[in-house]
Write a protein that holds these residues in place. Structure first.
Motif, PDB file in Angstrom:
ATOM      1  N   VAL A 188       0.542  -1.091  -0.005  1.00 43.91           N
ATOM      2  CA  VAL A 188       0.125  -0.260  -0.130  1.00 43.91           C
ATOM      3  C   VAL A 188       0.713   0.961  -0.152  1.00 43.91           C
ATOM      4  O   VAL A 188       1.889   1.469   0.707  1.00 43.91           O
ATOM      5  CB  VAL A 188      -0.994   0.141   1.436  1.00 43.91           C
ATOM      6  CG1 VAL A 188      -2.182   1.265   1.323  1.00 43.91           C
ATOM      7  CG2 VAL A 188      -1.322  -1.127   1.536  1.00 43.91           C
ATOM      8  N   ARG A 189       0.456   2.178  -1.045  1.00 45.01           N
ATOM      9  CA  ARG A 189       1.504   3.168  -0.672  1.00 45.01           C
ATOM     10  C   ARG A 189       0.381   4.567  -0.728  1.00 45.01           C
ATOM     11  O   ARG A 189      -0.193   4.930  -1.847  1.00 45.01           O
ATOM     12  CB  ARG A 189       1.756   3.719  -2.838  1.00 45.01           C
ATOM     13  CG  ARG A 189       3.214   2.192  -3.122  1.00 45.01           C
ATOM     14  CD  ARG A 189       3.630   2.446  -4.159  1.00 45.01           C
ATOM     15  NE  ARG A 189       4.898   1.432  -4.289  1.00 45.01           N
ATOM     16  CZ  ARG A 189       6.227   1.508  -5.499  1.00 45.01           C
ATOM     17  NH1 ARG A 189       5.897   2.208  -6.171  1.00 45.01           N
ATOM     18  NH2 ARG A 189       6.125   0.850  -5.914  1.00 45.01           N
ATOM     19  N   MET A 190       1.116   5.502  -0.445  1.00 45.81           N
ATOM     20  CA  MET A 190      -0.033   6.936   0.419  1.00 45.81           C
ATOM     21  C   MET A 190       0.748   7.891  -0.781  1.00 45.81           C
ATOM     22  O   MET A 190       1.910   8.512  -0.333  1.00 45.81           O
ATOM     23  CB  MET A 190       0.436   6.819   1.425  1.00 45.81           C
ATOM     24  CG  MET A 190      -0.459   6.080   2.420  1.00 45.81           C
ATOM     25  SD  MET A 190      -1.593   5.128   2.508  1.00 45.81           S
ATOM     26  CE  MET A 190      -2.102   7.240   2.858  1.00 45.81           C
ATOM     27  N   LEU A 191       0.008   8.597  -1.288  1.00 48.61           N
ATOM     28  CA  LEU A 191       0.376   9.213  -1.904  1.00 48.61           C
ATOM     29  C   LEU A 191       1.043  10.936  -1.737  1.00 48.61           C
ATOM     30  O   LEU A 191      -0.607  11.104  -1.440  1.00 48.61           O
ATOM     31  CB  LEU A 191      -0.071   9.332  -3.425  1.00 48.61           C
ATOM     32  CG  LEU A 191       0.266   7.609  -4.509  1.00 48.61           C
ATOM     33  CD1 LEU A 191      -0.869   8.264  -6.214  1.00 48.61           C
ATOM     34  CD2 LEU A 191       1.795   7.768  -4.723  1.00 48.61           C
ATOM     35  N   GLN A 192       0.917  11.768  -2.065  1.00 53.34           N
ATOM     36  CA  GLN A 192       0.738  12.407  -1.245  1.00 53.34           C
ATOM     37  C   GLN A 192       0.566  13.560  -2.254  1.00 53.34           C
ATOM     38  O   GLN A 192       1.004  13.757  -3.234  1.00 53.34           O
ATOM     39  CB  GLN A 192       2.118  13.589  -0.362  1.00 53.34           C
ATOM     40  CG  GLN A 192       2.536  15.075  -0.263  1.00 53.34           C
ATOM     41  CD  GLN A 192       3.230  15.224   0.856  1.00 53.34           C
ATOM     42  OE1 GLN A 192       4.886  14.934   0.558  1.00 53.34           O
ATOM     43  NE2 GLN A 192       2.814  16.322   1.130  1.00 53.34           N
ATOM     44  N   ALA A 193      -0.727  14.229  -1.942  1.00 58.13           N
ATOM     45  CA  ALA A 193      -1.111  15.365  -2.847  1.00 58.13           C
ATOM     46  C   ALA A 193      -0.966  17.163  -3.641  1.00 58.13           C
ATOM     47  O   ALA A 193       0.137  16.833  -2.413  1.00 58.13           O
ATOM     48  CB  ALA A 193      -2.345  15.759  -2.685  1.00 58.13           C
TER      49      ALA A 193
END
Length: 445
Positions: A426-431
């Protein structure tokens, strides 16, 4: 049938007259003395039977290595000990009295001795009948018959039973005929079954005859002997077999429609024995049932599974359904195991390690060298199939699979071979900073 018909009344009157005459004879002084002597001999036999029976039981328990038939004979002797002792004491008393006085002074004691001897003989010979209920009925009828015979009441009692009858046209069926037919038929069937078991036992010790042929010969012999016993028993009892032709024909048609499944299973059992498709000891799979054949019956096949359960499967299922016989032509069985390894591992090394690991299991045959092949390049692993052979499927399949899997695990751990398992990343992408804030949704009533 008229229960008050003249024939029945005359026969009953003759029997009662015989009993009354016998009762008057018992009132004579020397016969009363004999009755008291008989009673005393019975008390003596009853008293002596208890300690002697306990001693005989203890003696039989110490007979180590005796065959079963001798032990059963000893137990039967212990169970009949009271009547045997009474007969022995009575014959000794008769011998002494006949040496000292007239034969008439011991006549009733001799009759009691003969009756007791006959009762003991009936108890021994009745063991031929294995069915407990039938054995008890035959024993009681035989005891009554010998008692009436030695007391002189057999002829009037037979006339009374023969007078109780029904007539169908020219065919007459009496109670005496039915009783004789049942007794003779039961005895002949019991003797035929005992003879069949002896022959089957002899066949089982013959290594030149296959198990399927042994069972087939035993079943055919049993059917033939029982059929002959029924026919001979009915004929010996006085039945006119020609009078039953139409009746048995109609009965056969009715049974044919009502017993289709039973007949189908019987014929399927004969087919199984003839084509030798399965035999006792074979390892089979039918449906969800896996086990070995314990016995081939006339109606069903007994299959015992690894957990000790015994399934009675109808013969028809083996003829019409799909059956896997793991030991039909030979005992060799090939098993397949599938597994996967990481893409970083050398396939040649993995195959070599898998083959060597399987050979460490004792039940895996080394003369039929195991093989290991790549079957697919999967999403997460390289997939393999390991194939090896065993020659003892009766010892189980799941356990040898588990042993080979355990050997694979230990070998792969020692040699650094990894067994991949499903993973999720699971990768958390920064907006971005200039992106608008996420919309907020509200729910109104």
């Amino acid at each position: 049938m008229d229960l008050l018909s003249p024939d029945i009344s005359d026969a009953a009157g003759a029997l009662w007259s015989q009993i009354a005459l016998f009762g008057k004879g018992m009132l004579l002084p020397w016969r009363l003395y004999q009755l008291l002597a008989i009673l005393g001999l019975f008390v003596l036999a009853h008293t002596a039977a208890k300690p002697l029976g306990h001693w005989l039981t203890s003696w039989l328990r110490r007979r180590q290595g005796w065959p079963k038939w001798k032990l059963r004979l000893g137990i039967l002797f212990q169970q009949r000990l009271r009547v045997i002792l009474f007969a022995l004491f009575a014959w000794i008393t008769v011998w002494i009295l006949r040496e000292l006085t007239w034969p008439s002074r011991s006549q009733m004691i001799a009759v009691a001795a003969m009756i007791a001897t006959a009762w003991a003989a009936v108890g021994f010979f009745a063991r031929v009948i294995r069915n407990r209920f039938l054995r008890r009925i035959v024993s009681w009828v035989a005891w009554i018959w010998v008692t009436l015979y030695f007391l002189g009441f057999l002829e009037p009692a037979s006339d009374l039973l023969d007078s109780i009858s029904v007539t169908f046209g020219s065919f007459r069926l009496s109670a005496l005929t039915v009783l004789k037919a049942v007794l003779v038929t039961v005895l002949l069937i019991s003797l035929s079954r005992s003879f069949g078991r002896i022959v089957s036992g002899r066949l089982a010790r013959n290594a030149d005859i296959s198990p399927a042929i042994q069972v087939l010969i035993g079943k055919i012999l049993q059917v033939v002997l029982i059929s002959l016993a029924v026919l001979i028993g009915l004929k010996a009892a006085g039945f006119d077999m020609t009078g039953f032709t139409v009746f048995t024909g109609a009965l056969g048609v009715g049974l044919g429609f009502g017993l289709q499944k039973i007949v189908s299973n019987l014929m399927s059992g004969v087919i199984i024995l003839m084509d030798k498709s399965i035999k006792p000891g074979d390892v089979i799979s039918i449906g969800d049932t896996f086990g070995w054949i314990e016995d081939l019956g006339a109606r069903y096949v007994s299959v015992v599974t690894r957990d000790g359960r015994e399934y009675l499967i109808p013969n028809e299922d083996f003829v019409t359904g799909q059956v896997v016989n793991w030991s039909h032509t030979n005992d060799y069985v090939r098993l397949d195991l599938t597994f996967g390894t990481s893409y970083r591992d050398d396939p040649q090394l993995v195959s070599k390690l898998a083959i060597n690991a399987s050979l460490t299991v004792k039940r895996v045959l080394a003369q039929r060298t195991p093989v290991c092949w790549i079957t697919n390049f999967g999403e997460r692993s390289v997939e393999y199939v390991l194939r090896f052979w065993i020659s003892d499927p009766t010892a189980g399949l799941i356990n040898v699979r588990g042993q080979v899997f355990l050997a694979l695990w230990e070998s792969f751990q020692k040699n650094g071979i990894s067994l991949p398992y499903p993973q999720m990343e699971v990768r958390m992408l920064q907006a971005p900073e200039d992106s608008p804030p996420p919309a907020i949704m509200t729910l109104n009533d």
